[in-house]
Scaffold this motif. Structure first.
Motif, PDB file in Angstrom:
ATOM      1  N   TRP A   6       0.836  -1.202   0.000  1.00 37.75           N
ATOM      2  CA  TRP A   6       0.000   0.000   0.000  1.00 37.75           C
ATOM      3  C   TRP A   6       0.872   1.253   0.000  1.00 37.75           C
ATOM      4  CZ3 TRP A   6      -0.475   3.064   4.600  1.00 37.75           C
ATOM      5  CH2 TRP A   6      -1.408   4.103   4.500  1.00 37.75           C
ATOM      6  N   ALA A   7       1.920   1.257   0.834  1.00 44.16           N
ATOM      7  CA  ALA A   7       2.806   2.423   0.922  1.00 44.16           C
ATOM      8  C   ALA A   7       3.593   2.622  -0.380  1.00 44.16           C
ATOM      9  CB  ALA A   7       3.767   2.274   2.096  1.00 44.16           C
ATOM     10  N   ALA A   8       3.924   1.531  -1.066  1.00 41.09           N
ATOM     11  CA  ALA A   8       4.672   1.618  -2.324  1.00 41.09           C
ATOM     12  C   ALA A   8       3.753   1.899  -3.504  1.00 41.09           C
ATOM     13  CB  ALA A   8       5.451   0.325  -2.559  1.00 41.09           C
ATOM     14  N   ALA A  17      -4.588  -4.787  -1.029  1.00 41.35           N
ATOM     15  CA  ALA A  17      -3.283  -5.439  -0.947  1.00 41.35           C
ATOM     16  C   ALA A  17      -3.393  -6.767  -0.199  1.00 41.35           C
ATOM     17  CB  ALA A  17      -2.278  -4.518  -0.258  1.00 41.35           C
ATOM     18  N   ALA A  18      -4.154  -6.792   0.880  1.00 43.49           N
ATOM     19  CA  ALA A  18      -4.339  -8.020   1.653  1.00 43.49           C
ATOM     20  C   ALA A  18      -5.081  -9.069   0.820  1.00 43.49           C
ATOM     21  CB  ALA A  18      -5.097  -7.731   2.940  1.00 43.49           C
ATOM     22  N   LYS A  19      -6.081  -8.630   0.071  1.00 47.10           N
ATOM     23  CA  LYS A  19      -6.833  -9.560  -0.778  1.00 47.10           C
ATOM     24  C   LYS A  19      -5.929 -10.153  -1.858  1.00 47.10           C
ATOM     25  CE  LYS A  19     -11.079 -10.035  -3.394  1.00 47.10           C
ATOM     26  NZ  LYS A  19     -12.284  -9.377  -3.878  1.00 47.10           N
ATOM     27  N   ALA A  20      -5.058  -9.339  -2.444  1.00 45.31           N
ATOM     28  CA  ALA A  20      -4.123  -9.836  -3.457  1.00 45.31           C
ATOM     29  C   ALA A  20      -3.197 -10.888  -2.854  1.00 45.31           C
ATOM     30  CB  ALA A  20      -3.318  -8.682  -4.049  1.00 45.31           C
ATOM     31  N   ARG A  25      -1.455 -13.560  -5.461  1.00 47.18           N
ATOM     32  CA  ARG A  25      -0.896 -12.695  -6.502  1.00 47.18           C
ATOM     33  C   ARG A  25       0.413 -12.040  -6.085  1.00 47.18           C
ATOM     34  NH1 ARG A  25      -6.731 -10.153  -7.931  1.00 47.18           N
ATOM     35  NH2 ARG A  25      -7.522 -12.000  -8.994  1.00 47.18           N
ATOM     36  N   ILE A  26       0.807 -12.245  -4.837  1.00 46.51           N
ATOM     37  CA  ILE A  26       2.059 -11.682  -4.329  1.00 46.51           C
ATOM     38  C   ILE A  26       2.964 -12.841  -3.926  1.00 46.51           C
ATOM     39  CG2 ILE A  26       3.107 -10.101  -2.674  1.00 46.51           C
ATOM     40  CD1 ILE A  26       0.951  -8.806  -4.480  1.00 46.51           C
ATOM     41  N   LYS A  27       4.179 -12.848  -4.453  1.00 46.42           N
ATOM     42  CA  LYS A  27       5.132 -13.895  -4.103  1.00 46.42           C
ATOM     43  C   LYS A  27       6.418 -13.248  -3.622  1.00 46.42           C
ATOM     44  CE  LYS A  27       3.294 -17.357  -7.162  1.00 46.42           C
ATOM     45  NZ  LYS A  27       3.569 -18.410  -8.121  1.00 46.42           N
ATOM     46  N   SER A  28       6.966 -13.816  -2.573  1.00 49.26           N
ATOM     47  CA  SER A  28       8.231 -13.353  -2.016  1.00 49.26           C
ATOM     48  C   SER A  28       9.220 -14.503  -2.114  1.00 49.26           C
ATOM     49  CB  SER A  28       8.041 -12.930  -0.561  1.00 49.26           C
ATOM     50  OG  SER A  28       9.271 -12.568   0.006  1.00 49.26           O
TER      51      SER A  28
END
Length: 121
Positions: A6-8, A17-20, A25-28
């Motif tokens: 969210w900040a970026a 962002a949490a739903k993604a 949809r978010i990988k680290s």
């Protein structure tokens, strides 16, 4: 994770962002990230948004959302990611040239048929 996204400025709200994150949809580092995961400088993230797919390296952390110029300093996008997004944008633009434009606006009768076809009324 969701607060950093969210900040970026990858997402408009922390909820999005949490739903993604929940949808995978978010990988680290190649693994799916949960919204509460800690983000550290040097992490490689793969982010899928409506705007395209990003592969970024985290450079800094922020607890609050600021201007876009400041948000851009929080990460560095890889060259491969930039090239892929530019290529996808060029393909979308090229596809618009092949789609014929309607010769006129739909009449009232046409509009009713469109609504009926889409499952309305």
């Amino acid at each position: 994770m969701d607060k950093w996204l969210w900040a970026a400025r990858f997402f408009k709200t922390r909820a999005m962002a949490a739903k993604a994150c929940d949808l995978g949809r978010i990988k680290s580092h190649g693994t799916e990230a949960k919204p509460a995961r800690d983000v550290k400088a040097g992490d490689m993230l793969q982010i899928k948004t409506e705007g395209g797919d990003y592969e970024v390296e985290v450079l800094g952390l922020s607890e609050m959302r600021g201007p876009a110029a400041v948000a851009h300093t929080l990460y560095r996008e890889t060259d491969a990611s930039k090239d892929a997004r530019e290529k996808a944008a060029a393909e979308r633009k090229a596809m618009q040239e092949f789609m014929p434009l309607p010769e006129r606006r739909p009449s009232k009768r046409d509009r009713r048929r469109i609504i009926q076809f889409r499952g309305g009324r």
